[in-house]
Design a protein around this motif. Structure first.
Motif, PDB file in Angstrom:
ATOM      1  N   THR A 112      60.509 108.863  83.781  1.00 40.18           N
ATOM      2  CA  THR A 112      59.797 107.990  82.842  1.00 40.18           C
ATOM      3  C   THR A 112      60.339 108.128  81.434  1.00 40.18           C
ATOM      4  OG1 THR A 112      58.082 109.685  82.517  1.00 40.18           O
ATOM      5  CG2 THR A 112      57.684 107.988  84.194  1.00 40.18           C
TER       6      THR A 112
ATOM      7  N   VAL B 294      49.169 119.191  85.651  1.00 39.75           N
ATOM      8  CA  VAL B 294      49.710 119.068  86.997  1.00 39.75           C
ATOM      9  C   VAL B 294      50.363 120.370  87.411  1.00 39.75           C
ATOM     10  CG1 VAL B 294      51.419 117.878  88.429  1.00 39.75           C
ATOM     11  CG2 VAL B 294      50.036 116.587  86.799  1.00 39.75           C
TER      12      VAL B 294
ATOM     13  N   ALA C  88      51.543 109.088  78.859  1.00 40.70           N
ATOM     14  CA  ALA C  88      50.473 109.619  79.712  1.00 40.70           C
ATOM     15  C   ALA C  88      51.000 110.700  80.652  1.00 40.70           C
ATOM     16  CB  ALA C  88      49.847 108.480  80.518  1.00 40.70           C
ATOM     17  N   LEU C  89      52.171 110.486  81.250  1.00 39.05           N
ATOM     18  CA  LEU C  89      52.731 111.474  82.169  1.00 39.05           C
ATOM     19  C   LEU C  89      53.118 112.744  81.438  1.00 39.05           C
ATOM     20  CD1 LEU C  89      54.886 109.179  84.482  1.00 39.05           C
ATOM     21  CD2 LEU C  89      52.774 110.378  85.077  1.00 39.05           C
ATOM     22  N   ARG C  90      53.659 112.627  80.246  1.00 37.63           N
ATOM     23  CA  ARG C  90      53.990 113.827  79.467  1.00 37.63           C
ATOM     24  C   ARG C  90      52.717 114.596  79.081  1.00 37.63           C
ATOM     25  NH1 ARG C  90      57.040 112.395  74.481  1.00 37.63           N
ATOM     26  NH2 ARG C  90      56.364 110.246  74.762  1.00 37.63           N
TER      27      ARG C  90
ATOM     28  N   GLN D  60      51.382 116.398  82.374  1.00 37.36           N
ATOM     29  CA  GLN D  60      52.281 117.258  83.126  1.00 37.36           C
ATOM     30  C   GLN D  60      51.853 118.729  83.100  1.00 37.36           C
ATOM     31  OE1 GLN D  60      54.735 116.468  85.275  1.00 37.36           O
ATOM     32  NE2 GLN D  60      54.785 118.664  85.722  1.00 37.36           N
TER      33      GLN D  60
ATOM     34  N   SER E 293      62.611 118.571  80.849  1.00 42.39           N
ATOM     35  CA  SER E 293      62.035 118.089  82.102  1.00 42.39           C
ATOM     36  C   SER E 293      63.048 118.190  83.239  1.00 42.39           C
ATOM     37  CB  SER E 293      61.550 116.647  81.946  1.00 42.39           C
ATOM     38  OG  SER E 293      62.648 115.774  81.653  1.00 42.39           O
TER      39      SER E 293
ATOM     40  N   HIS F 248      60.778 118.685  86.427  1.00 45.99           N
ATOM     41  CA  HIS F 248      59.619 117.790  86.344  1.00 45.99           C
ATOM     42  C   HIS F 248      60.151 116.360  86.455  1.00 45.99           C
ATOM     43  CE1 HIS F 248      57.323 121.112  83.935  1.00 45.99           C
ATOM     44  NE2 HIS F 248      57.373 121.356  85.242  1.00 45.99           N
TER      45      HIS F 248
ATOM     46  N   LEU G 109      59.225 113.412  87.653  1.00 49.04           N
ATOM     47  CA  LEU G 109      58.495 112.205  87.267  1.00 49.04           C
ATOM     48  C   LEU G 109      58.542 112.004  85.760  1.00 49.04           C
ATOM     49  CD1 LEU G 109      56.883 109.872  88.416  1.00 49.04           C
ATOM     50  CD2 LEU G 109      54.790 111.237  88.135  1.00 49.04           C
ATOM     51  N   VAL G 110      58.369 113.100  85.029  1.00 43.59           N
ATOM     52  CA  VAL G 110      58.464 113.025  83.569  1.00 43.59           C
ATOM     53  C   VAL G 110      59.884 112.678  83.148  1.00 43.59           C
ATOM     54  CG1 VAL G 110      58.239 114.345  81.420  1.00 43.59           C
ATOM     55  CG2 VAL G 110      56.558 114.630  83.255  1.00 43.59           C
TER      56      VAL G 110
ATOM     57  N   THR H 288      53.153 104.585  79.714  1.00 46.18           N
ATOM     58  CA  THR H 288      53.246 105.359  80.952  1.00 46.18           C
ATOM     59  C   THR H 288      53.919 106.705  80.700  1.00 46.18           C
ATOM     60  OG1 THR H 288      53.405 103.303  82.210  1.00 46.18           O
ATOM     61  CG2 THR H 288      54.108 105.322  83.317  1.00 46.18           C
ATOM     62  N   ASP H 289      54.999 106.667  79.934  1.00 47.24           N
ATOM     63  CA  ASP H 289      55.723 107.902  79.627  1.00 47.24           C
ATOM     64  C   ASP H 289      54.826 108.872  78.856  1.00 47.24           C
ATOM     65  OD1 ASP H 289      57.901 109.709  79.096  1.00 47.24           O
ATOM     66  OD2 ASP H 289      58.039 108.805  77.104  1.00 47.24           O
TER      67      ASP H 289
END
Length: 436
Positions: free
Chosen positions: A108, A68, A60-62, A65, A97, A102, A104-105, A57-58
């Motif tokens: 996570t 986004v 994918a979000l990185r 980002q 982050s 950021h 959410l990043v 998950t971490d």
């Protein structure tokens, strides 16, 4: 992750409530696996999927980002197209982050970084510890209250005197099923009791009391060159006296019957039930003046229902708790004995004309005061100091004689029985799986 936390809390609750969880007996097929490996490896397996999930998950979000940020518009190049959280060190990524907000990043990455600590910490969640655990069992009684039929051969008294003398010099504890004046009905201990095992059960206990007192009035009288006497009186008026030849030795001791009439006892009482007068004589080393000491003991016995605590490693009693009086008919508290206690020292009348039994009686009669006298002679201050101390011989006689009475009681006041089953509680160290 939340579900795992709940499961751990539930497991912890029942671990505390039940002193852990049962551990299966070791299997020969798994003898190559150590307990520490199993308790450390399996919790780690539970953490591994959670750690993997957060890392994916971490990552994918990185990765997404920058896109986004660009989708929001008006994003700086360094905050969007040039931003590469994947290539950053995680600590730098957390800092950047946070600085760029950021969130959410940031969250996570912090959680992903924290999950790296879960795996080593998971190895400490479980452990196997030996915990004292009670277990209800039954034991077989091997003796019950009753007067031994061979009491007149004096073997029980002779053996008890020998043990008490050895215990005085070697510092030995009480023998099995004897504890500080108590003698308990014996049982057959359980086989393979376990580690550091103890047992408690309700049984018959016989309490012996020496009731010794140092003489509050003592007189030494030299009757003639080859005859002297010692007269002693207890605070309750009980008296004892002895006549001996002071020329026989500079150090003498012995035991003789106290005067029954002054002790409140029928004058026709047999000698083996009379109070005992222990006397000691010594010629001082410094001024060559005679010294004497005397102790009078009036032993008694009582029989109780009691709870007994036994150390199964050596069958030694660690504690006795009185419940109530023993009222079942028997020939110790009833019959010809009527609850009278053998003094276990003055046994000549039981020996009869048998020379071997007479020798045992003589040995016992001299053995108990002899043990006290020899113990006093080991004082580094010298024997004079022991005779100068008014209570020294009382303390030694009270301890040695009490043990002699209780060890004798184990043999003379108990007889074999048919093996009655008794309920008992065995406590031993048992391996338990602990959640910490």
């Amino acid at each position: 992750m939340i579900l795992l936390g709940i499961l751990i809390q539930v497991a912890l609750h029942f671990s505390i409530k039940n002193d852990g969880y049962p551990v299966p007996p070791p299997s020969p097929a798994l003898s190559w696996l150590s307990t520490s490996f199993l308790t450390g490896f399996f919790p780690t397996l539970l953490i591994a999927p959670i750690a993997y999930m957060w890392h994916v998950t971490d990552w994918a979000l990185r990765w997404f980002q920058p896109y986004v940020s660009m989708a929001k518009g008006d994003a700086k190049a360094e905050d969007s197209v040039l931003l590469d959280y994947i290539a950053m060190n995680k600590l730098f990524g957390i800092w950047h982050s946070y600085r760029r907000k950021h969130w959410l990043v940031f969250v996570t990455m912090v959680i992903g970084f924290t999950t790296n600590l879960f795996q080593p910490l998971a190895g400490a969640v479980l452990s196997v510890k030996p915990i004292p655990r009670p277990q209800n069992i039954t034991v077989k009684s091997t003796t019950t209250i009753g007067l031994s039929p061979d009491v007149n051969d004096l073997n029980a008294f002779f053996a008890a005197a020998g043990f008490s003398e050895a215990a005085a010099f070697q510092g030995l504890p009480d023998p099995p099923f004897v504890h500080e004046g108590w003698a308990a009905a014996q049982i057959e201990p359980p086989k393979s009791p376990g580690l550091n095992a103890s047992l408690q059960w309700n049984t018959t206990g016989l309490q012996t009391q020496a009731n010794c007192a140092t003489a509050n009035s003592l007189n030494f009288t030299l009757i003639s060159t080859d005859s002297a006497s010692i007269q002693a009186s207890m605070p309750n008026g009980c008296t004892g006296s002895v006549t001996f030849n002071p020329l026989s030795a500079d150090q003498q001791y012995g035991s003789s019957p106290a005067d029954p009439t002054t002790c409140g006892i029928d004058k026709n009482t047999p000698q083996q039930f009379l109070p005992v007068f222990f006397w000691f004589y010594h010629m001082r080393d410094d001024v060559k003046q005679p010294q004497a000491r005397g102790v009078i003991c009036q032993p008694t016995i009582k029989v109780f229902n009691a709870q007994v605590f036994l150390d199964l490693s050596n069958s030694n009693i660690t504690n006795v708790t009185l419940i109530d009086e023993y009222t079942t008919a028997n020939n110790v508290t009833g019959g010809d004995l009527q609850g009278r206690a053998f003094n276990a020292v003055l046994l000549d009348s039981l020996a009869g004309n048998n020379s071997f039994i007479q020798a045992r009686a003589t040995s016992v009669r001299a053995g108990i005061p002899g043990a006290a006298f020899r113990l006093a002679s080991q004082d580094p201050r010298g024997l004079d100091a022991e005779f100068d101390d008014e209570t020294a011989f009382f303390r030694m006689i009270n301890k040695i004689y009490t043990q002699h009475l209780s060890v004798s009681a184990k043999s003379i006041y108990f007889v074999p029985n048919t093996g009655e089953e008794l309920s008992a509680i065995k406590t031993s160290l048992t391996d338990r799986l602990i959640v910490e």
